[in-house]
Enzyme design. Structure first.
Site, short mmCIF file in Angstrom:
data_model
loop_
_atom_site.label_atom_id
_atom_site.label_comp_id
_atom_site.label_asym_id
_atom_site.label_seq_id
_atom_site.Cartn_x
_atom_site.Cartn_y
_atom_site.Cartn_z
N HIS A 25 0.82 -1.21 0.00
CA HIS A 25 0.00 0.00 0.00
C HIS A 25 0.86 1.26 0.00
O HIS A 25 0.67 2.16 -0.83
CB HIS A 25 -0.91 -0.02 1.23
CG HIS A 25 -1.85 1.15 1.30
ND1 HIS A 25 -3.10 1.14 0.74
CD2 HIS A 25 -1.71 2.39 1.87
CE1 HIS A 25 -3.69 2.30 0.95
NE2 HIS A 25 -2.87 3.07 1.64
N GLU A 26 1.79 1.32 0.93
CA GLU A 26 2.62 2.52 1.04
C GLU A 26 3.58 2.66 -0.13
O GLU A 26 3.93 3.78 -0.52
CB GLU A 26 3.39 2.50 2.36
CG GLU A 26 2.51 2.53 3.60
CD GLU A 26 1.59 3.74 3.66
OE1 GLU A 26 1.94 4.79 3.09
OE2 GLU A 26 0.51 3.62 4.27
N HIS A 29 1.84 4.64 -2.81
CA HIS A 29 1.93 6.09 -2.54
C HIS A 29 3.34 6.60 -2.85
O HIS A 29 3.50 7.65 -3.48
CB HIS A 29 1.63 6.36 -1.05
CG HIS A 29 0.20 6.15 -0.66
ND1 HIS A 29 -0.85 6.68 -1.37
CD2 HIS A 29 -0.35 5.48 0.39
CE1 HIS A 29 -1.99 6.36 -0.78
NE2 HIS A 29 -1.71 5.61 0.29
#
Length: 376
Positions: A25-26, A29
């Site tokens: 997920h990170e 980003h």
């Protein structure tokens, strides 16, 4: 010895699973932020005291922290991990430094960065499903009882968790969906169930009980067996082509998302109770059960399912989540200017209260479920 065994089966798999999903997920980003010119100060797995860390050539601190219950990307100019800007400090930055601040980026770019995390979770799930379909064949959910609903016909007839349903009214049961199909066809609600329990095969004759059920937003009371699926999968051993694998993986991911949204909608409208809402404890329990009782494919599939849920939850329009950031950016596009710091701070505070309330509620459900499990 039992404590060590439980750590191996429950704690370690949970930390590995959560670490991978948070990293994916990170990383979404991080990659899009870097590509759009935003400087990333920290990329952290976990919270609290830093256990390990290193700086890369572009000044990002990569680190692993003591509390392995999440992670974050901290962008240049952020006050904290929630990407709330330090308004006063931003004024002191040079024009060149301001070009790399997330909060000073155009709303369209901030939307792309916010979307990148959930998109990475969805892409990860599709890759997992596609790899399995291509290597081993399509998944099926076996007709194995995961849970027996209290007061149901199944409980009264003596059906237990881990029983495998072989036949219903003389018809062979190949996967869990076949159970509902044959139950719906039962004349006068009477069923003859042949099941396997360990090495024994048992035959049960009984009448179905009517249970309230909500599907596609429609509440109905109908005769049901009263069993829930187990968290394992089986493979049909017919590998798909690469194109078919990615096509079916995308469809599977969409179907899971749609089913989850239906469930959330039913909870919000009161057509379904909130007992299925679970949190960190529930995830640890399920990951441990799967590690203890099933194979690595079941664990990887469970990870893909959680990845979809993580991506979807983060798209909910709640301040502090990615969806909340996206809504704020769209509002700024509509009004043609940046929203005031005080208004955004109010939104973030309300989002924090809502998220904490949901976490407390989920934890309450998890603890109640564990107590029932221990006494059962």
């Amino acid at each position: 010895m039992e404590v060590i065994t439980n750590i191996l089966y429950y704690v370690v798999p949970f930390i590995v699973l959560l670490g991978i999903l948070v990293f994916v997920h990170e990383l979404g980003h991080f990659l899009v932020a870097r590509a759009l010119g935003v400087k990333v100060d920290e990329f952290s797995l976990g919270f609290g005291k830093e256990l390990w860390g290193r700086d890369d050539k572009k000044g990002t601190r990569w680190k692993i922290c003591a509390v392995p219950l999440g992670g974050y990307c901290k962008f240049f100019g952020d006050e904290d991990a929630s990407s709330v800007a330090e308004s006063e400090k931003l004024k002191d930055l040079s024009d060149d430094e301001k070009k790399h601040v997330f909060q000073l980026m155009p709303p369209s770019r901030r939307i792309l960065i916010a979307l990148a995390g959930p998109a990475a979770n969805y892409l990860f799930a599709i890759l997992v499903f596609a790899t399995i379909f291509w290597s081993f064949g399509k998944m099926t959910f076996p007709p194995v009882v995961g849970e027996v609903i209290m007061g149901s016909a199944a409980e009264k007839a003596g059906i237990l968790a881990n029983d495998r349903i072989l036949e219903i009214n003389g018809k062979k049961i190949n996967d869990f969906d076949d159970i509902r199909y044959e139950v719906d066809l039962a004349v006068d609600g009477k069923v003859n169930v042949v099941l396997q329990r360990g090495d024994d095969v048992k035959t049960l004759d009984f009448v179905l009980e009517k249970i309230s059920n909500s599907e596609d937003g429609v509440e109905a009371v109908r005769p049901m067996l009263g069993v829930k699926s187990v968290n394992v999968v089986e493979l049909d051993q017919k590998p798909l082509s690469l194109f078919e694998a990615f096509r079916d993986a995308s469809i599977e991911t969409w179907d899971i998302t749609a089913a989850t949204l239906r469930g959330v909608g039913q909870m919000l409208t009161g057509k379904r109770g909130g007992e299925d809402v679970g949190g960190i404890i529930r995830i640890a329990e399920l990951s441990g059960d799967i590690s203890k009782q099933s194979g690595w494919i079941d664990f990887v599939v469970f990870m893909a399912l959680l990845s979809i849920n993580l991506g979807l939850i983060n798209l909910f329009p709640i301040p502090l989540l990615d969806g909340g950031h996206i809504v704020i950016c769209f509002l700024e596009i509509i009004v043609g200017r940046e929203l005031s710091s005080s208004f955004k701070e109010m939104l973030f505070r309300s989002g924090f209260v809502l998220i904490m309330a949901l976490m407390i509620y989920a934890t309450w459900n998890d603890v109640a479920r564990l107590i029932n499990r221990w006494f059962a």
